[in-house]
Design a protein around this motif. Structure first.
Motif, short mmCIF file in Angstrom:
data_model
loop_
_atom_site.label_atom_id
_atom_site.label_comp_id
_atom_site.label_asym_id
_atom_site.label_seq_id
_atom_site.Cartn_x
_atom_site.Cartn_y
_atom_site.Cartn_z
N ASN A 27 4.31 1.25 -15.94
CA ASN A 27 3.52 2.48 -16.05
C ASN A 27 2.27 2.32 -16.89
N ASP A 28 2.36 1.56 -17.98
CA ASP A 28 1.22 1.45 -18.88
C ASP A 28 0.37 0.20 -18.68
N ALA A 29 0.70 -0.61 -17.68
CA ALA A 29 -0.11 -1.80 -17.38
C ALA A 29 -1.46 -1.38 -16.81
N ASN A 30 -2.49 -2.16 -17.11
CA ASN A 30 -3.83 -1.88 -16.59
C ASN A 30 -3.84 -2.13 -15.08
N PHE A 31 -4.13 -1.10 -14.34
CA PHE A 31 -4.08 -1.13 -12.88
C PHE A 31 -5.04 -2.18 -12.29
N LYS A 32 -6.29 -2.11 -12.67
CA LYS A 32 -7.30 -2.99 -12.08
C LYS A 32 -7.13 -4.45 -12.49
N LYS A 33 -6.81 -4.68 -13.76
CA LYS A 33 -6.62 -6.06 -14.23
C LYS A 33 -5.37 -6.69 -13.61
N THR A 34 -4.30 -5.93 -13.50
CA THR A 34 -3.06 -6.45 -12.94
C THR A 34 -3.23 -6.80 -11.48
N LEU A 35 -3.91 -5.93 -10.72
CA LEU A 35 -4.06 -6.17 -9.29
C LEU A 35 -5.15 -7.18 -8.98
N GLY A 36 -6.22 -7.18 -9.75
CA GLY A 36 -7.32 -8.11 -9.50
C GLY A 36 -7.91 -7.97 -8.11
N LEU A 37 -8.05 -6.74 -7.64
CA LEU A 37 -8.52 -6.50 -6.27
C LEU A 37 -10.03 -6.58 -6.18
N ASP A 38 -10.50 -7.08 -5.04
CA ASP A 38 -11.93 -7.02 -4.77
C ASP A 38 -12.20 -5.78 -3.91
N SER A 39 -13.45 -5.56 -3.55
CA SER A 39 -13.81 -4.33 -2.83
C SER A 39 -13.10 -4.21 -1.48
N LEU A 40 -12.89 -5.32 -0.79
CA LEU A 40 -12.17 -5.26 0.49
C LEU A 40 -10.69 -4.93 0.29
N ASP A 41 -10.13 -5.42 -0.80
CA ASP A 41 -8.73 -5.09 -1.12
C ASP A 41 -8.57 -3.60 -1.37
N TYR A 42 -9.57 -2.98 -2.02
CA TYR A 42 -9.49 -1.53 -2.26
C TYR A 42 -9.48 -0.76 -0.95
N ILE A 43 -10.25 -1.23 0.02
CA ILE A 43 -10.25 -0.59 1.35
C ILE A 43 -8.87 -0.71 1.96
N ASP A 44 -8.28 -1.89 1.89
CA ASP A 44 -6.92 -2.09 2.40
C ASP A 44 -5.93 -1.19 1.67
N LEU A 45 -6.09 -1.05 0.37
CA LEU A 45 -5.21 -0.21 -0.43
C LEU A 45 -5.31 1.26 0.01
N VAL A 46 -6.53 1.72 0.25
CA VAL A 46 -6.74 3.10 0.72
C VAL A 46 -6.04 3.31 2.06
N VAL A 47 -6.15 2.34 2.95
CA VAL A 47 -5.51 2.44 4.27
C VAL A 47 -3.99 2.49 4.14
#
Length: 84
Positions: A27-47
């Protein structure tokens, strides 16, 4: 939808589709640092979120997400808003 179910679904697709180490998700882990997603990954995540929960997250939603708890809350709030 109950929060526990949201957390279970999210964690499952993060581990299986985004190859995130499940031990790093808390719950308290940093979302962006843990996932290390690039902009295309965010699109996939939204889908993936849209297909699993029927809600769409936009760029503004991600600006407010710091921890996994924030991410779960954002999805939970979107679902609640959709059903109102």
């Amino acid at each position: 939808m109950e929060r526990e179910k949201i957390v279970a679904i999210v964690n499952d697709f993060l581990v299986n589709e985004f190859e995130v180490d499940g031990d790093e998700i808390s719950n308290d882990a940093n979302f962006k640092k843990t996932l290390g997603l690039d902009s295309l990954d965010y699109i996939d995540l939204v889908v993936v979120i849209e297909s699993n929960f029927g809600v769409k997250l936009g760029e503004a939603d991600f600006k407010n997400i710091v921890t996994f708890d924030d991410f779960y809350s954002t999805i939970e709030n979107k679902i609640a808003g959709k059903n109102v």
